[in-house]
Write a protein that holds these residues in place. Structure first.
Motif, mmCIF file in Angstrom:
data_model
loop_
_atom_site.group_PDB
_atom_site.id
_atom_site.type_symbol
_atom_site.label_atom_id
_atom_site.label_comp_id
_atom_site.label_asym_id
_atom_site.label_seq_id
_atom_site.Cartn_x
_atom_site.Cartn_y
_atom_site.Cartn_z
ATOM 1 N N SER A 1 0.827 -1.201 0.000
ATOM 2 C CA SER A 1 0.000 0.000 0.000
ATOM 3 C C SER A 1 0.864 1.254 0.000
ATOM 4 C CB SER A 1 -0.957 -0.028 1.206
ATOM 5 O OG SER A 1 -1.850 1.038 1.147
ATOM 6 N N ASN A 2 0.625 2.147 0.957
ATOM 7 C CA ASN A 2 1.318 3.437 0.967
ATOM 8 C C ASN A 2 2.482 3.470 1.947
ATOM 9 O OD1 ASN A 2 -0.486 3.214 3.127
ATOM 10 N ND2 ASN A 2 -0.799 5.418 3.283
ATOM 11 N N LYS A 3 3.046 2.308 2.285
ATOM 12 C CA LYS A 3 4.112 2.262 3.284
ATOM 13 C C LYS A 3 5.496 1.995 2.690
ATOM 14 C CE LYS A 3 3.302 0.429 7.316
ATOM 15 N NZ LYS A 3 2.928 -0.472 8.431
ATOM 16 N N PHE A 4 5.603 1.716 1.385
ATOM 17 C CA PHE A 4 6.916 1.407 0.843
ATOM 18 C C PHE A 4 7.693 2.691 0.534
ATOM 19 C CE2 PHE A 4 4.215 1.597 -2.933
ATOM 20 C CZ PHE A 4 4.973 2.367 -3.818
ATOM 21 N N MET A 5 9.021 2.574 0.577
ATOM 22 C CA MET A 5 9.899 3.696 0.260
ATOM 23 C C MET A 5 10.232 3.663 -1.225
ATOM 24 S SD MET A 5 12.396 3.687 3.631
ATOM 25 C CE MET A 5 13.053 5.327 3.354
ATOM 26 N N SER A 6 10.554 4.813 -1.769
ATOM 27 C CA SER A 6 10.788 4.911 -3.205
ATOM 28 C C SER A 6 12.243 4.621 -3.545
ATOM 29 C CB SER A 6 10.414 6.307 -3.707
ATOM 30 O OG SER A 6 11.355 7.265 -3.237
ATOM 31 N N GLU A 7 12.469 4.358 -4.817
ATOM 32 C CA GLU A 7 13.827 4.154 -5.318
ATOM 33 C C GLU A 7 14.673 5.400 -5.089
ATOM 34 O OE1 GLU A 7 15.688 3.748 -9.722
ATOM 35 O OE2 GLU A 7 13.990 2.427 -9.275
ATOM 36 N N TYR B 1 18.956 0.869 11.977
ATOM 37 C CA TYR B 1 18.063 0.419 10.924
ATOM 38 C C TYR B 1 17.208 1.599 10.511
ATOM 39 C CZ TYR B 1 13.690 -1.241 8.891
ATOM 40 O OH TYR B 1 12.595 -1.390 8.077
ATOM 41 N N VAL B 2 17.049 1.791 9.203
ATOM 42 C CA VAL B 2 16.223 2.872 8.667
ATOM 43 C C VAL B 2 15.169 2.246 7.765
ATOM 44 C CG1 VAL B 2 16.181 5.037 7.356
ATOM 45 C CG2 VAL B 2 18.217 4.431 8.694
ATOM 46 N N GLY B 3 13.899 2.514 8.043
ATOM 47 C CA GLY B 3 12.835 1.953 7.214
ATOM 48 C C GLY B 3 11.480 2.493 7.618
ATOM 49 N N MET B 4 10.441 1.976 6.981
ATOM 50 C CA MET B 4 9.088 2.451 7.248
ATOM 51 C C MET B 4 8.535 1.810 8.513
ATOM 52 S SD MET B 4 9.503 0.099 4.803
ATOM 53 C CE MET B 4 9.514 -1.615 5.289
ATOM 54 N N GLU B 5 7.527 2.436 9.086
ATOM 55 C CA GLU B 5 6.857 1.877 10.265
ATOM 56 C C GLU B 5 6.237 0.545 9.876
ATOM 57 O OE1 GLU B 5 3.931 0.611 12.888
ATOM 58 O OE2 GLU B 5 3.342 1.411 10.928
ATOM 59 N N GLY B 6 6.496 -0.482 10.707
ATOM 60 C CA GLY B 6 5.938 -1.780 10.383
ATOM 61 C C GLY B 6 6.698 -2.908 11.038
ATOM 62 N N GLY B 7 6.530 -4.112 10.485
ATOM 63 C CA GLY B 7 7.049 -5.317 11.106
ATOM 64 C C GLY B 7 8.552 -5.348 11.274
ATOM 65 N N LEU B 8 9.321 -4.865 10.283
ATOM 66 C CA LEU B 8 10.780 -4.918 10.398
ATOM 67 C C LEU B 8 11.273 -4.092 11.580
ATOM 68 C CD1 LEU B 8 12.438 -4.823 6.850
ATOM 69 C CD2 LEU B 8 12.402 -6.679 8.522
ATOM 70 N N GLY B 9 10.676 -2.925 11.783
ATOM 71 C CA GLY B 9 11.073 -2.100 12.923
ATOM 72 C C GLY B 9 10.826 -2.815 14.241
ATOM 73 N N HIS B 10 9.698 -3.516 14.346
ATOM 74 C CA HIS B 10 9.403 -4.274 15.565
ATOM 75 C C HIS B 10 10.339 -5.469 15.706
ATOM 76 C CE1 HIS B 10 5.895 -1.897 16.540
ATOM 77 N NE2 HIS B 10 5.406 -2.087 15.336
ATOM 78 N N LEU B 11 10.696 -6.091 14.576
ATOM 79 C CA LEU B 11 11.616 -7.219 14.627
ATOM 80 C C LEU B 11 12.984 -6.784 15.152
ATOM 81 C CD1 LEU B 11 11.893 -10.286 13.864
ATOM 82 C CD2 LEU B 11 12.942 -9.476 11.737
ATOM 83 N N ALA C 1 -1.261 9.694 4.062
ATOM 84 C CA ALA C 1 0.157 9.999 3.892
ATOM 85 C C ALA C 1 0.860 8.804 3.274
ATOM 86 C CB ALA C 1 0.787 10.334 5.239
ATOM 87 N N ASN C 2 1.825 9.086 2.409
ATOM 88 C CA ASN C 2 2.623 8.042 1.785
ATOM 89 C C ASN C 2 4.058 8.146 2.281
ATOM 90 O OD1 ASN C 2 0.644 6.867 -0.033
ATOM 91 N ND2 ASN C 2 0.774 8.781 -1.192
ATOM 92 N N VAL C 3 4.627 7.008 2.685
ATOM 93 C CA VAL C 3 6.021 6.995 3.125
ATOM 94 C C VAL C 3 6.933 7.538 2.030
ATOM 95 C CG1 VAL C 3 7.930 5.420 3.632
ATOM 96 C CG2 VAL C 3 5.760 5.173 4.841
ATOM 97 N N ALA C 4 6.599 7.264 0.773
ATOM 98 C CA ALA C 4 7.429 7.701 -0.344
ATOM 99 C C ALA C 4 7.496 9.221 -0.477
ATOM 100 C CB ALA C 4 6.919 7.086 -1.650
ATOM 101 N N ASP C 5 6.595 9.935 0.191
ATOM 102 C CA ASP C 5 6.605 11.399 0.131
ATOM 103 C C ASP C 5 7.446 12.033 1.232
ATOM 104 O OD1 ASP C 5 4.917 11.510 -2.088
ATOM 105 O OD2 ASP C 5 3.106 11.452 -0.857
ATOM 106 N N ALA C 6 7.958 11.244 2.166
ATOM 107 C CA ALA C 6 8.766 11.809 3.254
ATOM 108 C C ALA C 6 10.073 12.371 2.692
ATOM 109 C CB ALA C 6 9.067 10.735 4.294
#
Length: 342
Positions: free
Chosen positions: A185-191, A258-268, A307-312
């Motif tokens: 959805s709207n949580k992935f980061m852009s190239e 670690y740098v990434g979007m809010e979600g499972g990897l951050g919790h891991l 909000a889209n993570v790709a717009d940050a």
């Protein structure tokens, strides 16, 4: 004749990776407080506790069931058996309906009501519900046990995973930075975001490793084409989901951030206390903040209804990352080498 072991059922709607991780402390507390109970974990949909996290949940849960709560109660019904349902679901109307359905069936019901006002029992002091979801689940178990219990969100890392992680990093002595950008959805980061962030950090003297995980987002080929110095790890290793999860934990132990979007990897990564920068697209971080000590949050701008993570802005992500790295060096400086160690 001995009575059957007391039945303790946990019930949820579904578990993404982050959901399952935040429920592990409550499961550990329950196993500690009720060692004689037969613990069943029920879910209306899929659960990460039966997938990537199964090896961590298996010592805590006797049976997993992906079916309605009524079916679970019917399956494990035995005469004289004590039955308790801890309902992790939210939504007052649904919890009230379930509570009414269980009346007169010999089931003790602990629902995840806000503030616990409606689950208040005689002789129990009323307290507000904690803000964070993990502590909400844990508090339900403490109320059920009638005492305070250990809270432990950590995961163990196999030595084999540490060996593989060291082999992947090789002889590179630069501080390790992990990047994650794939999501739905709207949580992935852009190239553009990943290539700009990785280039900046590599120029600053870091070894940057991009983690290819399920979901939408930039492809490894496109990222490496734009930043040839970027390292990538993912499906090409041929690992199953549990082994790949172990490798991620081992890399998290080694990483400076670690740098990434809010979600499972951050919790891991929070389970091995990796310093983390998360880009948030609107989650309530009082409820969903990673359970690690060092977390920086960058909030993606809202455009229209979401909000889209790709717009940050890349600048904001890099500022947060360098700020966190600088604070880590300041507060936890590397020990100086003694003459005897040279």
């Amino acid at each position: 004749m001995d009575l059957p072991a007391p039945l303790l059922i946990f019930y949820v709607r579904n578990d993404a990776l982050g959901d399952g991780l935040l429920r592990i402390p409550a499961l550990r507390a329950a196993r500690t407080a009720f060692p004689r109970s037969h613990i069943v974990y029920g879910c209306q949909g899929k659960s990460s506790l039966t997938g990537m996290l199964r090896k961590h949940a298996t010592p805590l849960v006797d049976d997993f069931r992906m079916k309605p709560l009524s079916d679970i109660l019917a399956e494990f019904a035995q005469p004289g058996r004590q039955k308790t349902v801890v309902d992790f679901r939210t939504g007052v109307p649904g919890l009230m309906v379930t509570g009414l359905q269980l009346l007169g069936r010999g089931v003790h019901y602990e629902p995840n009501f806000a503030g616990y006002l409606l689950s208040l029992r005689r002789g129990t002091r009323w307290t507000l519900r904690p803000e964070h979801n993990a502590w909400r689940y844990h508090r339900l178990i403490e109320r059920l046990a009638g005492r305070h219990l250990p809270f432990d969100h950590r995961l163990d890392v196999p030595q084999s995973a540490r060996t593989m992680a060291r082999r992947l990093v090789g002889a590179d002595n630069r501080p390790l930075v992990l990047l994650g950008g794939n999501a739905r959805s709207n949580k992935f980061m852009s190239e553009d975001q990943i290539s700009a962030i990785s280039g900046n950090l590599i120029d600053a003297g870091y070894h940057v490793l991009y983690l290819v995980t399920p979901g939408d987002g930039p492809t490894p080929q496109a990222l490496v084409a734009r930043e040839s110095r970027l390292s990538v790890v993912g499906p090409e290793l041929g690992l199953d989901v549990e082994a790949f999860g172990d490798l991620l934990l081992a890399l998290g132990e080694m990483a400076a951030v670690y740098v990434g979007m809010e979600g499972g990897l951050g919790h891991l990564f929070a389970t091995v206390m990796t310093p983390t920068v998360i880009v948030n697209n609107g989650a309530n971080l009082e409820r969903w903040r990673p359970l690690s000590n060092m977390v920086e949050v960058v909030t993606a701008p809202r455009r229209g209804r979401r909000a889209n993570v790709a717009d940050a802005p890349v600048e904001a992500i890099l500022e947060a990352t360098h700020r966190l790295l600088a604070a880590s060096r300041r507060d936890h400086p590397a020990p100086a080498l003694s003459l005897s160690s040279l």
